[in-house]
Structure formats: structure tokens, C-alpha cells
Design an enzyme around this catalytic site. Sequence first.
Site, PDB file in Angstrom:
ATOM      1  N   ARG A  78       3.815  -0.254  -4.814  1.00  0.00           N
ATOM      2  CA  ARG A  78       3.444  -1.008  -3.509  1.00  0.00           C
ATOM      3  C   ARG A  78       2.077  -1.674  -3.369  1.00  0.00           C
ATOM      4  O   ARG A  78       1.706  -2.174  -2.544  1.00  0.00           O
ATOM      5  CB  ARG A  78       3.445   0.001  -2.428  1.00  0.00           C
ATOM      6  CG  ARG A  78       4.700   0.820  -2.452  1.00  0.00           C
ATOM      7  CD  ARG A  78       4.811   1.962  -1.339  1.00  0.00           C
ATOM      8  NE  ARG A  78       4.666   1.672  -0.017  1.00  0.00           N
ATOM      9  CZ  ARG A  78       5.783   1.317   0.652  1.00  0.00           C
ATOM     10  NH1 ARG A  78       6.912   1.491  -0.022  1.00  0.00           N
ATOM     11  NH2 ARG A  78       5.817   0.810   1.874  1.00  0.00           N
ATOM     12  N   LYS A 122       9.778 -17.154 -10.707  1.00  0.00           N
ATOM     13  CA  LYS A 122       9.450 -15.872 -11.847  1.00  0.00           C
ATOM     14  C   LYS A 122       8.566 -16.374 -12.696  1.00  0.00           C
ATOM     15  O   LYS A 122       7.564 -15.615 -12.861  1.00  0.00           O
ATOM     16  CB  LYS A 122      11.025 -15.779 -12.630  1.00  0.00           C
ATOM     17  CG  LYS A 122      11.203 -14.502 -13.160  1.00  0.00           C
ATOM     18  CD  LYS A 122      11.980 -13.587 -12.068  1.00  0.00           C
ATOM     19  CE  LYS A 122      11.261 -13.574 -10.765  1.00  0.00           C
ATOM     20  NZ  LYS A 122      11.993 -12.771  -9.647  1.00  0.00           N
ATOM     21  N   HIS A 169      11.567 -39.401  -5.278  1.00  0.00           N
ATOM     22  CA  HIS A 169      11.092 -39.876  -3.900  1.00  0.00           C
ATOM     23  C   HIS A 169       9.558 -39.482  -4.005  1.00  0.00           C
ATOM     24  O   HIS A 169       8.955 -39.221  -3.032  1.00  0.00           O
ATOM     25  CB  HIS A 169      11.920 -39.222  -2.824  1.00  0.00           C
ATOM     26  CG  HIS A 169      13.246 -39.824  -2.751  1.00  0.00           C
ATOM     27  ND1 HIS A 169      13.341 -41.143  -2.685  1.00  0.00           N
ATOM     28  CD2 HIS A 169      14.436 -39.486  -3.239  1.00  0.00           C
ATOM     29  CE1 HIS A 169      14.939 -41.338  -2.467  1.00  0.00           C
ATOM     30  NE2 HIS A 169      15.332 -40.239  -3.278  1.00  0.00           N
ATOM     31  N   GLU A 220      14.351 -20.153  -8.224  1.00  0.00           N
ATOM     32  CA  GLU A 220      14.126 -18.784  -8.645  1.00  0.00           C
ATOM     33  C   GLU A 220      13.596 -18.744 -10.040  1.00  0.00           C
ATOM     34  O   GLU A 220      12.595 -17.968 -10.284  1.00  0.00           O
ATOM     35  CB  GLU A 220      15.584 -17.957  -8.845  1.00  0.00           C
ATOM     36  CG  GLU A 220      15.495 -16.402  -9.385  1.00  0.00           C
ATOM     37  CD  GLU A 220      14.602 -15.670  -8.704  1.00  0.00           C
ATOM     38  OE1 GLU A 220      13.900 -15.850  -7.678  1.00  0.00           O
ATOM     39  OE2 GLU A 220      14.267 -14.528  -9.160  1.00  0.00           O
ATOM     40  N   ASN A 245      -1.490   1.674   5.981  1.00  0.00           N
ATOM     41  CA  ASN A 245      -0.435   0.706   5.340  1.00  0.00           C
ATOM     42  C   ASN A 245      -0.023  -0.037   6.711  1.00  0.00           C
ATOM     43  O   ASN A 245       0.458   0.359   7.492  1.00  0.00           O
ATOM     44  CB  ASN A 245       0.595   1.395   4.585  1.00  0.00           C
ATOM     45  CG  ASN A 245       1.670   0.318   4.344  1.00  0.00           C
ATOM     46  OD1 ASN A 245       1.378  -0.940   4.164  1.00  0.00           O
ATOM     47  ND2 ASN A 245       2.799   0.609   4.195  1.00  0.00           N
ATOM     48  N   GLY A 246      -0.343  -1.459   6.362  1.00  0.00           N
ATOM     49  CA  GLY A 246      -0.219  -2.235   7.618  1.00  0.00           C
ATOM     50  C   GLY A 246      -1.413  -3.149   8.104  1.00  0.00           C
ATOM     51  O   GLY A 246      -2.189  -3.487   7.046  1.00  0.00           O
ATOM     52  N   CYS A 264       0.905  -1.147  -0.022  1.00  0.00           N
ATOM     53  CA  CYS A 264       0.159  -0.171  -0.046  1.00  0.00           C
ATOM     54  C   CYS A 264       0.772   1.050   0.093  1.00  0.00           C
ATOM     55  O   CYS A 264       2.011   1.294   0.537  1.00  0.00           O
ATOM     56  CB  CYS A 264      -0.943   0.211   1.261  1.00  0.00           C
ATOM     57  SG  CYS A 264      -1.995  -1.298   1.377  1.00  0.00           S
ATOM     58  N   LYS A 306       5.328  -4.710  -5.309  1.00  0.00           N
ATOM     59  CA  LYS A 306       6.700  -4.792  -5.201  1.00  0.00           C
ATOM     60  C   LYS A 306       7.314  -4.892  -3.957  1.00  0.00           C
ATOM     61  O   LYS A 306       8.304  -5.320  -3.689  1.00  0.00           O
ATOM     62  CB  LYS A 306       7.169  -3.470  -6.002  1.00  0.00           C
ATOM     63  CG  LYS A 306       8.915  -3.381  -6.009  1.00  0.00           C
ATOM     64  CD  LYS A 306       9.188  -4.280  -7.475  1.00  0.00           C
ATOM     65  CE  LYS A 306      10.706  -4.369  -7.434  1.00  0.00           C
ATOM     66  NZ  LYS A 306      11.319  -5.416  -8.230  1.00  0.00           N
ATOM     67  N   TRP A 359      -2.823  -2.554  -1.701  1.00  0.00           N
ATOM     68  CA  TRP A 359      -2.705  -4.133  -1.815  1.00  0.00           C
ATOM     69  C   TRP A 359      -3.474  -4.852  -1.072  1.00  0.00           C
ATOM     70  O   TRP A 359      -3.185  -4.804   0.367  1.00  0.00           O
ATOM     71  CB  TRP A 359      -1.148  -4.456  -1.874  1.00  0.00           C
ATOM     72  CG  TRP A 359      -0.992  -5.819  -1.946  1.00  0.00           C
ATOM     73  CD1 TRP A 359      -0.855  -6.479  -3.460  1.00  0.00           C
ATOM     74  CD2 TRP A 359      -0.907  -6.954  -0.937  1.00  0.00           C
ATOM     75  NE1 TRP A 359      -0.430  -7.584  -3.073  1.00  0.00           N
ATOM     76  CE2 TRP A 359      -0.382  -8.104  -1.695  1.00  0.00           C
ATOM     77  CE3 TRP A 359      -0.943  -6.957   0.291  1.00  0.00           C
ATOM     78  CZ2 TRP A 359      -0.307  -9.275  -1.070  1.00  0.00           C
ATOM     79  CZ3 TRP A 359      -0.821  -8.147   1.061  1.00  0.00           C
ATOM     80  CH2 TRP A 359      -0.483  -9.219   0.207  1.00  0.00           C
ATOM     81  N   GLU A 366       5.216 -16.090 -10.917  1.00  0.00           N
ATOM     82  CA  GLU A 366       4.763 -14.904 -10.655  1.00  0.00           C
ATOM     83  C   GLU A 366       4.240 -13.969 -11.977  1.00  0.00           C
ATOM     84  O   GLU A 366       3.371 -13.164 -11.819  1.00  0.00           O
ATOM     85  CB  GLU A 366       6.105 -14.154 -10.140  1.00  0.00           C
ATOM     86  CG  GLU A 366       6.090 -12.712  -9.792  1.00  0.00           C
ATOM     87  CD  GLU A 366       7.245 -12.156  -9.015  1.00  0.00           C
ATOM     88  OE1 GLU A 366       8.365 -12.732  -9.546  1.00  0.00           O
ATOM     89  OE2 GLU A 366       7.217 -11.264  -8.226  1.00  0.00           O
TER      90      GLU A 366
HETATM   91  C1  AGP Z   1      10.535 -11.413  -6.705  1.00  0.00           C
HETATM   92  O1  AGP Z   1      10.389 -11.365  -8.035  1.00  0.00           O
HETATM   93  C2  AGP Z   1       9.233 -10.670  -5.889  1.00  0.00           C
HETATM   94  N1  AGP Z   1       8.626  -9.450  -6.559  1.00  0.00           N
HETATM   95  C3  AGP Z   1       9.380 -11.082  -4.532  1.00  0.00           C
HETATM   96  O2  AGP Z   1       9.720 -12.356  -4.314  1.00  0.00           O
HETATM   97  C4  AGP Z   1      10.553 -10.166  -3.734  1.00  0.00           C
HETATM   98  O3  AGP Z   1      11.937 -10.666  -4.096  1.00  0.00           O
HETATM   99  C5  AGP Z   1      10.353 -10.264  -2.254  1.00  0.00           C
HETATM  100  O4  AGP Z   1       9.023  -9.652  -1.881  1.00  0.00           O
HETATM  101  C6  AGP Z   1      11.496  -9.754  -1.390  1.00  0.00           C
HETATM  102  O5  AGP Z   1      11.526  -8.191  -1.831  1.00  0.00           O
HETATM  103  P1  AGP Z   1      12.792  -7.492  -1.072  1.00  0.00           P
HETATM  104  O6  AGP Z   1      13.883  -7.822  -1.827  1.00  0.00           O
HETATM  105  O7  AGP Z   1      12.484  -5.920  -1.354  1.00  0.00           O
HETATM  106  O8  AGP Z   1      12.833  -7.500   0.572  1.00  0.00           O
END
Ligand code: AGP
Length: 585
Positions: A27, A462, A481, A458, A95-96, A2, A580, A71, A465
Amino acid sequence: MCGIVGYCGRRAAAPILLAGLKKLEYRGYDSAGVAVLNGTAFAVVRRAGRVSGLDGAASLMGNAGIGHTRWATHGAPSERNAHPHVWGDYAVVHNGIVENEHALKAECLARGEEFLSETDSEIVAHLLAREAGDPLVALRNVCARLEGSYALAVLCARTPGTVYCARRGSPLIVGRGKDGLYAASDAPAIATEAEELYALRDGEFAVLAGEEARIFNGELAAVSGDRIVCAAADDAPALDGFNHYMRKEMSEIPAVFARSLTDFAENSEFCKVLCQTEYIQIAACGTAYHSGLCAKFAIERFCRIPAETYIASEYRYLDPIVKENTLFLAVSQSGETADTLAAARLAAERGAVVVAVTNVAYSSLTRIARFTLLTQAGREIAVAATKSFNAQLALLYSLTAALARQRGRLAADPSALAPILSDALARSEETRAWTPFFAGARGAYFIGRGADHAVALEGSLKLKEVSYLPGEGYPAGELKHGTLALIDDKTPVVALAFSERLAEKTMNAVREVAARGAKVFLITCFEELCARKGVFRSLLLPPCEEAYSPAVSVLPLQALAYYVALARGNDPDKPRHLAKSVTVE
Ligand code: AGP
């Protein structure tokens, strides 16, 4: 999560709020709203969707206002759940998370109050409206009752021209410019307008009125602010011919990696700490967690120091054992991720030397850490982290090399990777031809061993996401397994093989999944593997030091995710449901 903006001053508030909110959309972007105080009446515009959809908001009259881009945590992204929330004399953006929401709401309902939204945030407006007298005192009293985290910006209809702010656990910056006073969740949102910026510390309050942004501690005694420096930033940096920020940011990786390589001056205080280090703990979330996993392999290989990587949201509740001489690396692009901050605080309390590895010099993480190591990724706009991952690797590998030197051990020089990256980036475009096999798939597997497994994780993150396809990163040797039961001709498998020692072992798994009908897409630096039975398509990348190979092998996985997202008609820069910066627990 947010984004919050507040303004009061000589200019019309609404255009300033909207411009700030656009810069904060990273955000959260599922709904948005603004409230402007015109005399003693609130004018409010709220909508589901992005800030650009706030029709009519720009023309709201009034010189004080608050805005929010959301968000969703409590209640669907809808107009009624969008902030600001108004009750009685108060309008509030938050926010929170208010963790004692149920008890506080029950109390309000028992008083016959009606709730207009499903949010936890609306409670704050209800509690404020009940307090008579000075709104700052009211805000302090209400905050004392809130459990959880908050950044709050508040208007009170009884005090025109004033914005009240509070912070605990979620970031909030206040600033003074020549035309007025500002508040925002992140400095770039107001840095073009405000010349002086101050980060509120946890438990602090601010009152923006007249010519002054006054900051108060929990006892409401005036305190001097924590001044920060942040360059003014555009809300939309040029795409330079690219269609998306994600793609543009991937193209910057070779330069970002080279820039983020760091020389640690011998005899610096930090190097003295490295000298004494016996254990390393790394905590982070998402992509940053994966860069921490990659670093663990390099550190243990070259330095022979036990290194453990933790998901920060787990670390904070693990009751972790922190031994003497533990170096704790908190890795976070934003430096604002709530779980990473909490993990770092806990590690500091338990005696670890906390080091922030972050891309944002003024972030909250740097205030917790004893040392800050800055990655040089530049601003990352796309929600999916790409260049920041490589920047973290460059820094963590530099740290590995320095640590090894301190111990009289030999470590490969990570700068040898820099020239390889451009070539690898260009070759990664070949994955575009793979998209038809992924775009319609039921899901995809990414397999590897050791550091290749960290990269597989990773790659799967990706893909999930930005393409919204299920993806799973798996240790190549573990499939048999149980998980092998899920493999069939509709599950493409991406196999990574960058370790001379482990490549043949990974190829065993390649044969096993191919025998079950899977199409295997091999990414490797060993040419002879590409023609092996069971390999459906392959991508050959330049050879590089095995322990640092994740910086290279991740490139085609980023490209693959991007192209699959496009093939599925998704916006790779703003994936659904995400934000983000994850500033809630
Ligand atoms: C990655 O593509 C994500 N958007 C997410 O996993 C991100 O890396 C994670 O939220 C950590 O964010 P930060 O590096 O700002 O702490």
C-alpha cells in the site's frame, strides 16, 4: 494508500505492528513508523524507506501501539513526514487526504501551534489534543471537522492499553484474537492473529481495549460489526524459484485465466438482470480500466449492446447519464480503489445495477455493489498488475458470452483461449532479446487498432510503471495527425495486429513509422505479416478469437516491461513512487 496497523493486548505491540506493516507494504513503501504506548509515554521510531529500515523499533516496550507504512501525498518521503504524528496526548496514523487541510492548519497556526511535518495528517493530532475528555468523543468531534477521506488509528497517553479507530472513505478492519485486539488497513495484515474480523463501515468508530473491539456509529451508539472472512496470509508467499513476484505472477496467467472463467447459471437473479440490460458502463483505473476497454470491444461485437468504458476518476465528476437498465461494471483488483468506489456509488445513486468485478471478496467495492463477480487471480503482490488483468478478462469475456446467450446471439467461447495461453506465455520470452533496443531508448510507442489499441495502452502503462521509460499507447491510424513528429530512430515502436479486419491498416502505420527511422517490433498472430518491409523484429503468437485476443497479446508486453525494468536496474515488484492499492483520490 498507506498501511495502518494497531494492536493492544497481552503481547509486546512492536513486533506485531512490524509484522503487520510488512504485509501492508504493497500500500506504500516510501517511509514507515511505529508508536508504542508504554505507561503514559510514547516511544516512536520513524524512518524514510521501507519497514525493514525501522531499526530499534522491534524492541520498543509497550502493549499498545500503532504503525504506518506510507505513500506520500503531502510532503516528501522523509523521517519528519513519516507517521505516527504526535501532538500533546495523541499519536495518530492516517490513510487518506484531509481536503480542508489549509483552513484547519491556519486555525492551529493562529493558536501558536507549530507543525513538525508537512503532512495533512498531523492536523488530526493537533485537533485531538485540543479536545478534553473521552478520546472517543474527541475523535468523533475531530472527524466531524475533516473533509476528505480517512482511516485513523489513534493512541491517547491518558488511556493506556487502548487504540481508537475511525473510518471514512479509506478501509479499516478491526479484529479480535486470543492475545489481543487488532486494527489494519487490510485484513491479511492481521488475519494470522485475529480470529474475528470486522470491516468498519464509513462513518464508524472503534475502541480496542481490554477483551473487546467495540464498534460505534456516528452518534457513538454501539453497533454490531460487519463481519468478514479472510484467510491468513504470509507476508511473503514463496517465489518458487522466480526472482520477482511480477515474473511469478505472469507465469500463473494460464491457470488464473482458466480459473476465472465463470458459468453464469441461467435463471439466476443476475442472469435476469442481464436479460434486461440495455446499456453497459464500465469504470476502473489503470490496468483494470484497460481490461474494461478490452471488454467493451467484446461486448459490443457479440452482444450489440452499447458499452462505454470510463476512467473512474473522470466518471465521478462527469455528471454521467445513466439510462434505465444500465449495468455498471466496477472493475478493481483490490476493490479498494477510491476513484472506482466513488464511481460505483454515483452509478448506484443514479439507478444503475452495480456489479463489482474484483479479486477481493471482502473489499469495500463488494459492499457498494448489488452483485459481486470474483476473479480468481489469487493474491497479487507485485505492484504492476499482470495476472489480475487476465483474470478480469476471463470474467468479463464469460459475462460477454452469457449476455450474448441471453439475447439469443452467438458468442465465441472464451474457454477456447485457456490452452493457447501457455504457448503464448512461452513465446513471450522472446521479447527478452528486444530489451537492448528499449533500455536505452528515449521512450517507446505501442500502436494498434480496436482491441489492439486497448492492449497497446496496457503495454505502455506496464513499461512506464516498471522501467520508468516514457511509453505511449496510440491508435495506429491516429499517429499521422501529429504524433508522428516524435518518431525517429530512438523511438522503438511496438505494433499489435490481431484483427484480421484491421491488420493491414495497422501495417500502414508500421510502414509510416519505419520510414521515419523507427525500429518496429511487431506482435501478431498472422505469420505473413512478420516478413513485411518495415518490421525490424516480430513475435508470432498462436491464432485466437479476435475479440478475446487481448488476453494473449498482452503477455509479451508484460514480459517486455519486466525485462526492460531488469535491464535498467529497477525493482519490478516495487516501482518507485507507486503503491498497489490506491485508496486516496
Ligand atoms: C497497474 O499495473 C497498476 N498498478 C494500477 O494501474 C492498477 O491497475 C490501478 O491502480 C487499479 O487498481 P485496482 O484494480 O486495485 O482498482
